[in-house]
Scaffold this motif. Structure first.
Motif, PDB file in Angstrom:
ATOM      1  N   THR A   1       0.829  -1.207   0.000  1.00  0.00           N
ATOM      2  CA  THR A   1       0.000   0.000   0.000  1.00  0.00           C
ATOM      3  C   THR A   1       0.864   1.258   0.000  1.00  0.00           C
ATOM      4  O   THR A   1       0.619   2.210  -0.752  1.00  0.00           O
ATOM      5  CB  THR A   1      -0.934   0.009   1.226  1.00  0.00           C
TER       6      THR A   1
ATOM      7  N   VAL B   1       2.528   1.850  -3.524  1.00  0.00           N
ATOM      8  CA  VAL B   1       1.686   2.293  -4.637  1.00  0.00           C
ATOM      9  C   VAL B   1       0.977   3.616  -4.351  1.00  0.00           C
ATOM     10  O   VAL B   1       0.706   4.400  -5.271  1.00  0.00           O
ATOM     11  CB  VAL B   1       0.642   1.217  -5.025  1.00  0.00           C
ATOM     12  N   ALA B   2       0.672   3.881  -3.067  1.00  0.00           N
ATOM     13  CA  ALA B   2      -0.068   5.099  -2.733  1.00  0.00           C
ATOM     14  C   ALA B   2       0.844   6.249  -2.316  1.00  0.00           C
ATOM     15  O   ALA B   2       0.430   7.410  -2.346  1.00  0.00           O
ATOM     16  CB  ALA B   2      -1.070   4.814  -1.615  1.00  0.00           C
TER      17      ALA B   2
ATOM     18  N   THR C   1       1.772   6.879   0.627  1.00  0.00           N
ATOM     19  CA  THR C   1       1.443   7.270   1.994  1.00  0.00           C
ATOM     20  C   THR C   1       0.768   6.098   2.690  1.00  0.00           C
ATOM     21  O   THR C   1       0.219   5.207   2.032  1.00  0.00           O
ATOM     22  CB  THR C   1       0.506   8.490   2.023  1.00  0.00           C
TER      23      THR C   1
ATOM     24  N   LYS D   1      -7.392   8.133   5.186  1.00  0.00           N
ATOM     25  CA  LYS D   1      -8.028   9.282   4.554  1.00  0.00           C
ATOM     26  C   LYS D   1      -9.452   8.909   4.169  1.00  0.00           C
ATOM     27  O   LYS D   1      -9.687   7.835   3.620  1.00  0.00           O
ATOM     28  CB  LYS D   1      -7.237   9.709   3.312  1.00  0.00           C
TER      29      LYS D   1
ATOM     30  N   GLY E   1     -10.380   6.929   0.999  1.00  0.00           N
ATOM     31  CA  GLY E   1      -9.300   6.027   0.623  1.00  0.00           C
ATOM     32  C   GLY E   1      -8.147   6.702  -0.095  1.00  0.00           C
ATOM     33  O   GLY E   1      -8.203   7.883  -0.448  1.00  0.00           O
ATOM     34  N   ILE E   2      -7.093   5.929  -0.331  1.00  0.00           N
ATOM     35  CA  ILE E   2      -5.875   6.454  -0.951  1.00  0.00           C
ATOM     36  C   ILE E   2      -5.455   5.640  -2.177  1.00  0.00           C
ATOM     37  O   ILE E   2      -4.394   5.874  -2.741  1.00  0.00           O
ATOM     38  CB  ILE E   2      -4.707   6.488   0.058  1.00  0.00           C
ATOM     39  N   LEU E   3      -6.278   4.688  -2.609  1.00  0.00           N
ATOM     40  CA  LEU E   3      -5.872   3.770  -3.672  1.00  0.00           C
ATOM     41  C   LEU E   3      -6.622   3.967  -4.980  1.00  0.00           C
ATOM     42  O   LEU E   3      -6.419   3.207  -5.929  1.00  0.00           O
ATOM     43  CB  LEU E   3      -6.046   2.317  -3.205  1.00  0.00           C
ATOM     44  N   ASP E   4      -7.468   4.974  -5.064  1.00  0.00           N
ATOM     45  CA  ASP E   4      -8.235   5.184  -6.294  1.00  0.00           C
ATOM     46  C   ASP E   4      -7.286   5.441  -7.469  1.00  0.00           C
ATOM     47  O   ASP E   4      -6.459   6.355  -7.438  1.00  0.00           O
ATOM     48  CB  ASP E   4      -9.178   6.376  -6.121  1.00  0.00           C
TER      49      ASP E   4
ATOM     50  N   LYS F   1      -4.816   3.687  -8.379  1.00  0.00           N
ATOM     51  CA  LYS F   1      -3.445   3.227  -8.143  1.00  0.00           C
ATOM     52  C   LYS F   1      -3.236   1.774  -8.568  1.00  0.00           C
ATOM     53  O   LYS F   1      -2.119   1.381  -8.918  1.00  0.00           O
ATOM     54  CB  LYS F   1      -3.096   3.356  -6.657  1.00  0.00           C
TER      55      LYS F   1
ATOM     56  N   ILE G   1      -8.597   3.230   3.384  1.00  0.00           N
ATOM     57  CA  ILE G   1      -7.458   2.895   2.528  1.00  0.00           C
ATOM     58  C   ILE G   1      -7.951   2.618   1.097  1.00  0.00           C
ATOM     59  O   ILE G   1      -7.516   3.251   0.145  1.00  0.00           O
ATOM     60  CB  ILE G   1      -6.667   1.694   3.071  1.00  0.00           C
TER      61      ILE G   1
ATOM     62  N   THR H   1     -14.190   3.250  -4.599  1.00  0.00           N
ATOM     63  CA  THR H   1     -13.202   2.523  -5.409  1.00  0.00           C
ATOM     64  C   THR H   1     -13.542   1.044  -5.479  1.00  0.00           C
ATOM     65  O   THR H   1     -13.519   0.430  -6.554  1.00  0.00           O
ATOM     66  CB  THR H   1     -11.791   2.711  -4.816  1.00  0.00           C
TER      67      THR H   1
END
Length: 482
Positions: free
Chosen positions: A185, A188-189, A191, A195, A198-201, A203, A266, A271
């Motif tokens: 994680t 790729v993100a 960080t 949040k 999430g933070i993976l949209d 990615k 996350i 997403t």
């Protein structure tokens, strides 16, 4: 005091309580007074934080920088606040209960018991209020290590074997799956911070997201999703207050909290919804719910039946998270609170039955409702809540989860909830009919007063949460907004 000071106190109070317990180990009355005082002070602290969070505050505290990009940091969001309130509230009840249980059964190594319990609460607070995945992982592992001595408390062969299963499963899953998932994680993100949304949209692709989600779900083995569930029934060799800690206050809740937190903060439900990367989890969780309920139906040992009930109830939360809709997340969050207070009531009752009557089997409970009226009344309330019947807290989460599954036209999830509810009734109601309708032998005999007070309070709380759900409902409703 500022919010950051209250947040720091949420960790400091259990730590100071630990020191007081160790220093007062040879003076049981003072040691137990320190335990109860620490629990009450933590409750007051978390209550103050709750007021601030409901008002819109999001307290933060930087603890340490371990390496570039790796920080130990706390930040309270509504989901963490919900978990923190549950743990802090039930520590008070469990402390009162433990005093009666540990003395009533003349348990050995009581100082070590209370000390490890304080460490477990310390780690639970850190986990609930973690501001990023690294912080969550650190406190998650502390929780595993601090509860191992509690599982092996009796130090007989059965306890030591259960402890090995416990530690190997939880630590093994963390090292092999959870830690690599966190590293992936971060890579790729860019960080590890939680949040809203999430933070993976954008990615990762759908397949990669599914694999990463699976690593988090099975890496967080405390959630007991099958097949990583055997540690939980094995750990029932521990004293009942430990079982209550495992099932209601901290350990299993840490697992489902981690999964729900990762899904919301996350991955992000939008997403996961648009990629369909969580669809498989509905079926895995649904299988766990039904399979665990069938095993519970056949279990004669009372704590084993309750353990498999927990495995099934936890996967309600996981399945709701996998539905990735706001209504499902609301139901999952409410069920965390409802299951916690209901299941601790059931384990408190089981421990009281053991202490007063030395009964451990369902088949031995004929007429016990008339011999132990307070205990079995509380057990009945907890059981009805696990079935999901009003007016108990368990109805709320199931209602919203069923609504979410219906709205999504996910008839598999609807079927799982309906069938499992029938199975819940099938393994709880015969206990109640035997306890109240079959002949009673022997006089009325309740457990020590501290135990009865604690289980009566949590049973009352199970009903009150149905009529006054405003606090968990407001927190659950605010989760998606961070």
């Amino acid at each position: 005091m500022g919010d950051s000071v209250w947040l720091a106190l949420a960790l400091i109070i259990p730590a100071v309580t630990l020191l007081a317990i160790l220093l007062l180990g040879r003076r049981p009355n003072l040691r137990e007074a320190a335990t109860l005082s620490g629990a009450i002070l933590l409750f007051i602290t978390v209550a103050q934080l709750l007021v601030d969070v409901l008002a819109g505050a999001r307290p933060e505290l930087h603890l340490a920088s371990v390496a570039p990009g790796l920080t130990l940091a706390l930040r309270i969001d509504p989901l963490g606040m919900l978990f923190g309130v549950v743990a802090a509230t039930l520590w008070v009840a469990n402390s009162v209960y433990s005093i009666g249980y540990m003395r009533g059964n003349d348990e050995p190594r009581q100082t070590m018991f209370y000390a490890c319990f304080a460490i477990a609460i310390f780690s639970t607070m850190g986990l609930a209020f973690a501001g990023n995945l690294f912080t969550l992982f650190v406190f998650y592992e502390i929780l595993s290590l601090s509860t191992y001595p509690l599982v092996t408390h009796k130090q007989n062969p059965a306890a030591m074997k259960a402890g090995r299963v416990y530690l190997i499963t939880l630590i093994g899953a963390s090292m092999i799956l959870l830690l690599p998932a966190i590293i992936w994680t971060g890579l790729v993100a860019g960080t590890l911070d939680f949040k809203a949304g999430g933070i993976l949209d954008g990615k990762l692709g759908p397949v990669a997201l599914s694999i990463l989600l699976a690593m988090f779900v099975f890496g967080a083995a405390k959630a007991a999703v099958m097949p990583l569930h055997r540690w939980l029934p094995a750990a029932m060799v521990a004293p009942t207050p430990v079982s209550a800690l495992l099932h209601a206050v901290a350990v299993v809740k840490a697992g489902v909290f981690t999964i729900l937190k990762v899904v919301v903060s996350i991955f992000g439900i939008e997403t996961l919804s648009k990629t369909g990367s969580a669809d498989w989890l509905v079926y895995v969780a649904g299988f766990t719910i039904i399979a665990a309920s069938v095993v519970a139906l056949r279990a004669d040992d009372l704590k084993r039946r309750l353990a498999y009930s927990t495995i099934g109830q936890l996967s309600y939360i996981v399945m709701a998270a996998a539905l990735v809709s706001p209504l499902a997340v609301l139901g999952a969050a409410l069920h965390i609170a409802a299951h916690a207070i209901s299941k601790i009531t059931l384990f408190f009752a089981a421990g009281s039955i053991y202490t007063a009557e030395h009964v451990t089997k369902v088949s031995q409970m004929n007429g016990i409702g008339r011999r132990m009226p307070w205990t079995m009344a509380a057990f009945a309330i907890g059981a009805l809540s696990m079935i999901g019947l009003p007016p108990t807290a368990g109805f709320l989460g199931k209602w919203f989860m069923l609504g979410a599954a219906s709205s999504a036209a996910n008839w598999f999830a609807v079927g799982v909830i309906v069938v499992s509810t029938v199975l819940n009734a099938a393994y709880f109601l015969p206990i109640l009919t035997a306890a109240y309708l079959k002949p009673a032998n022997g006089p009325v005999k309740e457990a020590p007063l501290a135990m009865v007070v604690a289980l009566s309070a949590t049973a009352l709380g199970t009903v009150m949460l149905f009529f006054f759900p405003e606090v968990p409902f407001r927190l659950a409703s605010a989760i998606l907004g961070g």
